[in-house]
Design a protein around this motif. Structure first.
Motif, PDB file in Angstrom:
ATOM      1  N   CYS A 185       0.831  -1.215   0.000  1.00 14.01           N
ATOM      2  CA  CYS A 185       0.000   0.000   0.000  1.00 14.01           C
ATOM      3  C   CYS A 185       0.861   1.259   0.000  1.00 14.01           C
ATOM      4  O   CYS A 185       0.469   2.279  -0.584  1.00 14.01           O
ATOM      5  N   ALA A 186       2.027   1.209   0.639  1.00 13.24           N
ATOM      6  CA  ALA A 186       2.941   2.353   0.595  1.00 13.24           C
ATOM      7  C   ALA A 186       3.400   2.610  -0.831  1.00 13.24           C
ATOM      8  O   ALA A 186       3.443   3.761  -1.294  1.00 13.24           O
ATOM      9  N   SER A 188      10.194   8.379  -1.053  1.00 13.31           N
ATOM     10  CA  SER A 188       9.557   9.243  -0.051  1.00 13.31           C
ATOM     11  C   SER A 188      10.531  10.165   0.658  1.00 13.31           C
ATOM     12  O   SER A 188      10.121  11.183   1.232  1.00 13.31           O
ATOM     13  N   GLY A 189      11.816   9.782   0.654  1.00 15.62           N
ATOM     14  CA  GLY A 189      12.803  10.560   1.388  1.00 15.62           C
ATOM     15  C   GLY A 189      12.759  10.306   2.886  1.00 15.62           C
ATOM     16  O   GLY A 189      13.327  11.070   3.673  1.00 15.62           O
ATOM     17  N   ASP A 249       9.600   5.037   9.542  1.00 16.95           N
ATOM     18  CA  ASP A 249       8.967   6.344   9.747  1.00 16.95           C
ATOM     19  C   ASP A 249       7.823   6.561   8.766  1.00 16.95           C
ATOM     20  O   ASP A 249       6.781   7.124   9.122  1.00 16.95           O
ATOM     21  N   TYR A 250       8.024   6.128   7.528  1.00 21.69           N
ATOM     22  CA  TYR A 250       6.968   6.317   6.517  1.00 21.69           C
ATOM     23  C   TYR A 250       5.715   5.536   6.897  1.00 21.69           C
ATOM     24  O   TYR A 250       4.596   6.066   6.859  1.00 21.69           O
ATOM     25  N   ILE A 251       5.880   4.283   7.261  1.00 20.92           N
ATOM     26  CA  ILE A 251       4.722   3.446   7.599  1.00 20.92           C
ATOM     27  C   ILE A 251       4.004   3.997   8.824  1.00 20.92           C
ATOM     28  O   ILE A 251       2.767   4.082   8.862  1.00 20.92           O
ATOM     29  N   SER A 297      -1.219   0.630  18.774  1.00 23.14           N
ATOM     30  CA  SER A 297      -0.459  -0.548  19.232  1.00 23.14           C
ATOM     31  C   SER A 297       0.403  -1.147  18.127  1.00 23.14           C
ATOM     32  O   SER A 297       0.909  -2.256  18.268  1.00 23.14           O
ATOM     33  N   SER A 298       0.552  -0.424  17.026  1.00 26.12           N
ATOM     34  CA  SER A 298       1.333  -0.917  15.882  1.00 26.12           C
ATOM     35  C   SER A 298       2.583  -0.072  15.696  1.00 26.12           C
ATOM     36  O   SER A 298       2.558   1.142  15.891  1.00 26.12           O
ATOM     37  N   SER A 299       3.666  -0.746  15.302  1.00 25.28           N
ATOM     38  CA  SER A 299       4.934  -0.040  15.096  1.00 25.28           C
ATOM     39  C   SER A 299       5.904  -0.959  14.361  1.00 25.28           C
ATOM     40  O   SER A 299       5.616  -2.134  14.153  1.00 25.28           O
TER      41      SER A 299
END
Length: 444
Positions: A83-84, A184-185, A190-192, A204-206
């Motif tokens: 999806c990203a 994305s740079g 960090d992007y997600i 609760s996601s990382s």
């Protein structure tokens, strides 16, 4: 009138309790109260109808599992990565037709054209680093930068020409993570987190950073000689965009509901993600972009499972019924995939209890042979007395149990096999029911 309404309410409540009892029975059989545990969620039309935890989150501290416990989700990570990529494509920062050398100029493509789309649908032909003999237990303990990990596998021989075949490929999704960073740079994690987790409220996601203290993180286990043991170590720099995310069953439901409602990527992009890849031969695969595709008892689904040190996960969504199911386990000893499928089929009212039947040995002998799903994937059927076994290329043999003439299943794995006789009564093919329906011609 009031009495009629009361009776209807009681009937509905009784039915709900009975259904919950069936779910409980299935999950208690898979997750003993004193062993590694799991969580399960069932959602219908956006409403959570079942969400429970079983077993232990930590054996050493005797901590019971709760629905708030956090798991490594393994390859379910791939749908976030996909999806990203689709989101960046919508923003004009990349194209699915881009050759990967646009972002990795020095990548040795062996004079082949490898596109971003080839990486998404596992048709690139690049060797998967998790399948290399050199990727051993000691290697898995090491920290790698994304570029170092790419250097680790980039010079391996190609498995096949791009687009010629489907082969599940963690290297491809690792490369997609690097492409996300370039387009994305931002670092992949960090992007997600900034693009998906925070806006959607997935608190609760990382990304799994092993050294960080994460409240409610479940401990991971694996089978050992004396029972279960603590999971072997893997640096989470290595799964990266192919499998390094953490989540809960509740958060994953938030994600799926956002995906299907068009809050993550456009419906046009999602349609691409949920379309089977087409090989150079014209054959279709059962995979899109970050999701496996198929049917459960005639109902279309898209979903994905995950397996990583100490954890196994499964998720599936049935769009026609708007049913979502996820089952997470904190041990490599409990496969949740078949359980998730069973719960999903039960939730849509299509589950059928199959009683074992005994077939004549002559009939069992008629099934013995080799059946070709593709030149690279052969199912070999053997017999020992009254026990029929099936072994697919590169996999361990499994027992098949008959539930009627020509029909067999293996409930723990969640597969069915039907042997098909020709006009003369001879078995000429078999049909495999697993994530859809596929025919295999008898070749021996």
């Amino acid at each position: 009138m009031k009495q009629l309404l009361l009776l209807v309410f009681v009937a509905m409540f009784t039915g709900l309790v009975a259904q919950d009892d069936y779910y409980d029975q299935v999950l208690n059989e898979r997750f003993p109260a004193d062993g590694p545990g799991g969580t399960a969620i069932i959602v219908k039309k956006g409403e959570v109808v079942y969400h429970k935890a079983f077993g232990k989150a930590n054996l050493e501290l005797d901590v019971d599992m709760t629905t708030d416990h956090i798991f490594r989700i393994g390859s379910i990570t791939k749908q976030f990565t996909a999806c990203a990529i689709l989101k960046l494509a919508e923003e004009g920062k990349l194209s699915l037709d881009d050759e990967i050398t646009k972002f990795l100029p020095k990548y040795p493509t062996k004079r082949k054209t490898i596109t971003v789309e080839h990486l998404l649908n596992h048709t690139s032909g690049i060797a998967s680093y998790t399948g290399l003999k050199k990727w051993d237990a000691e290697t898995r303990k090491q920290n790698f930068t994304p570029q170092e990990m790419i250097d680790y596998f980039k010079n391996e021989p190609m498995d096949f020409d791009p687009g010629d075949a489907f082969r599940y490929n963690n290297s491809g999704y690792f490369l997609l993570g690097y492409i996300i960073e370039k387009a994305s740079g931002m670092p992949y994690a960090d992007y997600i987190e900034s693009t998906f987790f925070k806006p959607l409220g997935m608190s609760s996601s990382s990304y799994d950073r092993t050294s960080v203290v994460i409240p409610n993180r479940a401990a991971g286990y694996e089978p050992g000689l004396l029972g279960v043991q603590n999971a072997s170590f893997v640096s989470m720099t290595q799964p990266y965009a192919a499998g390094s995310l953490l989540s809960t069953t509740g958060d994953l439901n938030t994600w799926y509901q956002a995906v299907v409602s068009g809050k993550v990527v456009s419906r046009e992009s999602l349609a691409k993600a949920h379309t089977p890849a087409t090989l150079n031969t014209g054959d279709k695969t059962s995979y899109g972009f970050g999701w496996s595709l198929g049917e459960l008892e005639g109902s279309p689904f898209f979903g994905h499972g995950g397996g990583i040190n100490g954890f196994l996960t499964a998720s599936t969504y049935l769009p026609e019924e708007e049913v979502f199911v996820a089952v997470f386990s904190n041990c490599n000893c409990h496969d949740p995939g078949a359980v998730a499928n069973k719960l999903a089929v039960m939730a849509i009212g299509k589950y059928e209890e199959r009683k074992t039947v005994e077939l004549p040995e002559a009939m069992l002998a008629s099934y013995v042979g080799k059946y070709e799903l593709s030149p690279q994937f052969i199912i070999t059927i053997t017999r020992s007395g009254k026990q029929l076994k099936a072994q697919a290329t590169g996999q361990s043999p499994i027992d098949l149990v008959a539930f009627k003439e020509h029909h067999f299943h293996h409930e723990q794995i969640g597969i069915k096999v039907r042997f098909n006789p020709d006009d003369d009564g001879k078995i000429s093919s078999l049909t495999l029911f697993q994530n859809g329906e596929r025919d295999a011609k008898r070749v021996e």
